[in-house]
Motif scaffolding. Structure first.
Motif, PDB file in Angstrom:
ATOM      1  N   CYS A  21       0.867  -1.196   0.170  1.00 37.72           N
ATOM      2  CA  CYS A  21      -0.026  -0.032   0.162  1.00 37.72           C
ATOM      3  C   CYS A  21       0.943   1.221  -0.075  1.00 37.72           C
ATOM      4  O   CYS A  21       1.552   1.551   0.988  1.00 37.72           O
ATOM      5  N   ALA A  22       0.876   1.785  -1.136  1.00 39.35           N
ATOM      6  CA  ALA A  22       1.646   3.110  -1.201  1.00 39.35           C
ATOM      7  C   ALA A  22       0.885   4.154  -0.836  1.00 39.35           C
ATOM      8  O   ALA A  22      -0.465   4.648  -1.480  1.00 39.35           O
ATOM      9  N   ALA A  23       1.402   5.128  -0.113  1.00 36.14           N
ATOM     10  CA  ALA A  23       0.659   6.411   0.420  1.00 36.14           C
ATOM     11  C   ALA A  23       1.176   7.643  -0.186  1.00 36.14           C
ATOM     12  O   ALA A  23       2.574   7.590  -0.401  1.00 36.14           O
ATOM     13  N   SER A  24       0.635   8.656  -0.494  1.00 37.02           N
ATOM     14  CA  SER A  24       0.996   9.815  -1.054  1.00 37.02           C
ATOM     15  C   SER A  24       0.077  11.108  -0.560  1.00 37.02           C
ATOM     16  O   SER A  24      -1.028  10.763   0.016  1.00 37.02           O
ATOM     17  N   GLY A  25       0.624  12.204  -0.512  1.00 34.19           N
ATOM     18  CA  GLY A  25      -0.266  13.424  -0.046  1.00 34.19           C
ATOM     19  C   GLY A  25      -0.011  13.523   1.592  1.00 34.19           C
ATOM     20  O   GLY A  25      -0.883  14.218   2.151  1.00 34.19           O
ATOM     21  N   THR A  26       0.849  12.854   2.246  1.00 35.35           N
ATOM     22  CA  THR A  26       0.949  12.913   3.558  1.00 35.35           C
ATOM     23  C   THR A  26       2.213  12.752   4.068  1.00 35.35           C
ATOM     24  O   THR A  26       3.190  12.415   3.396  1.00 35.35           O
ATOM     25  N   ILE A  27       2.574  13.077   5.205  1.00 33.23           N
ATOM     26  CA  ILE A  27       3.962  12.681   6.036  1.00 33.23           C
ATOM     27  C   ILE A  27       3.749  11.371   6.486  1.00 33.23           C
ATOM     28  O   ILE A  27       3.078  11.190   7.616  1.00 33.23           O
ATOM     29  N   PHE A  28       4.361  10.487   5.512  1.00 36.74           N
ATOM     30  CA  PHE A  28       3.906   8.840   5.941  1.00 36.74           C
ATOM     31  C   PHE A  28       4.326   8.505   7.367  1.00 36.74           C
ATOM     32  O   PHE A  28       3.657   7.774   7.825  1.00 36.74           O
ATOM     33  N   THR A  29       5.211   9.129   7.927  1.00 33.64           N
ATOM     34  CA  THR A  29       5.814   8.708   9.265  1.00 33.64           C
ATOM     35  C   THR A  29       4.844   9.154  10.202  1.00 33.64           C
ATOM     36  O   THR A  29       4.726   8.509  11.483  1.00 33.64           O
ATOM     37  N   ALA A  30       3.918   9.998   9.984  1.00 32.87           N
ATOM     38  CA  ALA A  30       3.093  10.814  10.908  1.00 32.87           C
ATOM     39  C   ALA A  30       1.822   9.909  11.036  1.00 32.87           C
ATOM     40  O   ALA A  30       1.008  10.186  11.945  1.00 32.87           O
ATOM     41  N   ASN A  31       1.530   8.883  10.354  1.00 29.93           N
ATOM     42  CA  ASN A  31       0.439   7.921  10.146  1.00 29.93           C
ATOM     43  C   ASN A  31       0.744   6.455  10.404  1.00 29.93           C
ATOM     44  O   ASN A  31       1.634   5.925  10.438  1.00 29.93           O
ATOM     45  N   SER A  32      -0.344   6.178  11.374  1.00 31.98           N
ATOM     46  CA  SER A  32      -0.310   4.849  11.686  1.00 31.98           C
ATOM     47  C   SER A  32      -1.063   4.132  10.469  1.00 31.98           C
ATOM     48  O   SER A  32      -1.864   4.945   9.630  1.00 31.98           O
ATOM     49  N   MET A  33      -0.729   2.938  10.006  1.00 34.57           N
ATOM     50  CA  MET A  33      -1.289   2.210   9.029  1.00 34.57           C
ATOM     51  C   MET A  33      -1.950   0.614   9.468  1.00 34.57           C
ATOM     52  O   MET A  33      -1.480   0.270  10.212  1.00 34.57           O
ATOM     53  N   GLY A  34      -3.077   0.445   8.688  1.00 31.37           N
ATOM     54  CA  GLY A  34      -3.561  -0.735   8.855  1.00 31.37           C
ATOM     55  C   GLY A  34      -3.913  -1.512   7.687  1.00 31.37           C
ATOM     56  O   GLY A  34      -4.025  -0.874   6.498  1.00 31.37           O
ATOM     57  N   TRP A  35      -4.422  -2.738   7.871  1.00 29.94           N
ATOM     58  CA  TRP A  35      -5.005  -3.449   6.636  1.00 29.94           C
ATOM     59  C   TRP A  35      -6.443  -3.988   7.327  1.00 29.94           C
ATOM     60  O   TRP A  35      -6.287  -4.498   8.758  1.00 29.94           O
ATOM     61  N   TYR A  36      -7.389  -3.898   6.746  1.00 28.93           N
ATOM     62  CA  TYR A  36      -8.600  -4.678   6.861  1.00 28.93           C
ATOM     63  C   TYR A  36      -9.122  -5.369   5.692  1.00 28.93           C
ATOM     64  O   TYR A  36      -8.577  -5.094   4.709  1.00 28.93           O
ATOM     65  N   ARG A  37      -9.931  -6.326   5.925  1.00 29.02           N
ATOM     66  CA  ARG A  37     -10.593  -6.981   4.773  1.00 29.02           C
ATOM     67  C   ARG A  37     -12.024  -7.240   4.987  1.00 29.02           C
ATOM     68  O   ARG A  37     -12.551  -7.182   5.906  1.00 29.02           O
ATOM     69  N   GLN A  38     -12.811  -7.554   3.832  1.00 32.23           N
ATOM     70  CA  GLN A  38     -13.904  -7.727   3.532  1.00 32.23           C
ATOM     71  C   GLN A  38     -14.416  -8.933   2.776  1.00 32.23           C
ATOM     72  O   GLN A  38     -14.072  -8.672   1.448  1.00 32.23           O
ATOM     73  N   ALA A  39     -14.899 -10.014   3.274  1.00 33.29           N
ATOM     74  CA  ALA A  39     -15.260 -11.125   2.350  1.00 33.29           C
ATOM     75  C   ALA A  39     -16.521 -11.016   1.977  1.00 33.29           C
ATOM     76  O   ALA A  39     -17.680 -10.270   2.571  1.00 33.29           O
ATOM     77  N   PRO A  40     -16.935 -11.813   0.959  1.00 32.11           N
ATOM     78  CA  PRO A  40     -18.298 -11.433   0.338  1.00 32.11           C
ATOM     79  C   PRO A  40     -19.445 -11.817   1.271  1.00 32.11           C
ATOM     80  O   PRO A  40     -19.386 -12.951   2.142  1.00 32.11           O
ATOM     81  N   GLY A  41     -20.261 -10.924   1.435  1.00 32.01           N
ATOM     82  CA  GLY A  41     -21.413 -10.993   2.153  1.00 32.01           C
ATOM     83  C   GLY A  41     -21.280 -10.738   3.888  1.00 32.01           C
ATOM     84  O   GLY A  41     -21.995 -10.880   4.424  1.00 32.01           O
ATOM     85  N   LYS A  42     -19.966 -10.187   4.235  1.00 27.99           N
ATOM     86  CA  LYS A  42     -19.477 -10.092   5.595  1.00 27.99           C
ATOM     87  C   LYS A  42     -18.997  -8.431   5.700  1.00 27.99           C
ATOM     88  O   LYS A  42     -18.760  -7.918   4.701  1.00 27.99           O
ATOM     89  N   GLU A  43     -18.933  -8.390   6.858  1.00 30.39           N
ATOM     90  CA  GLU A  43     -18.620  -6.887   7.128  1.00 30.39           C
ATOM     91  C   GLU A  43     -17.085  -6.706   7.201  1.00 30.39           C
ATOM     92  O   GLU A  43     -16.551  -7.602   7.113  1.00 30.39           O
ATOM     93  N   ARG A  44     -16.688  -5.417   6.986  1.00 35.82           N
ATOM     94  CA  ARG A  44     -15.173  -5.278   6.925  1.00 35.82           C
ATOM     95  C   ARG A  44     -14.589  -5.584   8.511  1.00 35.82           C
ATOM     96  O   ARG A  44     -15.190  -5.179   9.371  1.00 35.82           O
ATOM     97  N   GLU A  45     -13.512  -6.316   8.533  1.00 32.61           N
ATOM     98  CA  GLU A  45     -12.675  -6.644   9.624  1.00 32.61           C
ATOM     99  C   GLU A  45     -11.527  -6.198   9.729  1.00 32.61           C
ATOM    100  O   GLU A  45     -10.712  -6.094   8.653  1.00 32.61           O
TER     101      GLU A  45
END
Length: 118
Positions: A21-45
């Motif tokens: 995941c490439a980030a732009s438009g921000t000071i990258f080190t100032a951001n926490s980063m995360g990953w989420y996922r959403q399976a078919p028919g389910k909520e994002r987790e």
């Protein structure tokens, strides 16, 4: 903040993938980063997150602990999700997220599809 996720694909169970995941438009080190996922028919987790700066703190969902690893390369403004020993239940669209304060996500990427076939 613009986030561009990539690296998804179709793999067999037991295989591995690395999402980026490439980030732009921000000071990258100032951001926490995360990953989420959403399976078919389910909520994002929640999948994984890494704190800002050097990324000293990393947290994982129980379902991926020991198999997935999150890391950040501040020189490339990129966060990675290494996914090993993939299972069919890992099939989902994976989204990266950025937070300028704590882990309060305020930017999301477009998602990348991971399909794990048995």
């Amino acid at each position: 903040v613009q986030l561009q996720a990539s690296g998804g694909g179709l793999v067999l169970a037991g295989a591995y993938l690395r999402l980026s995941c490439a980030a732009s438009g921000t000071i990258f080190t100032a951001n926490s980063m995360g990953w989420y996922r959403q399976a078919p028919g389910k909520e994002r987790e929640f999948v994984a997150r890494v704190s800002d700066g050097g990324g000293r703190r990393k947290d994982y969902a129980d379902s991926v602990k020991g198999r997935f690893s999150i890391s950040r390369d501040n020189s490339q403004n990129t966060v990675y999700l290494q996914m090993n020993s993939l299972k069919p239940e890992d099939t989902a669209v994976y989204y990266c997220a950025a937070a300028r304060s704590g882990f309060r996500w305020d930017s999301w990427g477009q998602g990348t599809l991971v399909t794990v076939s048995s």
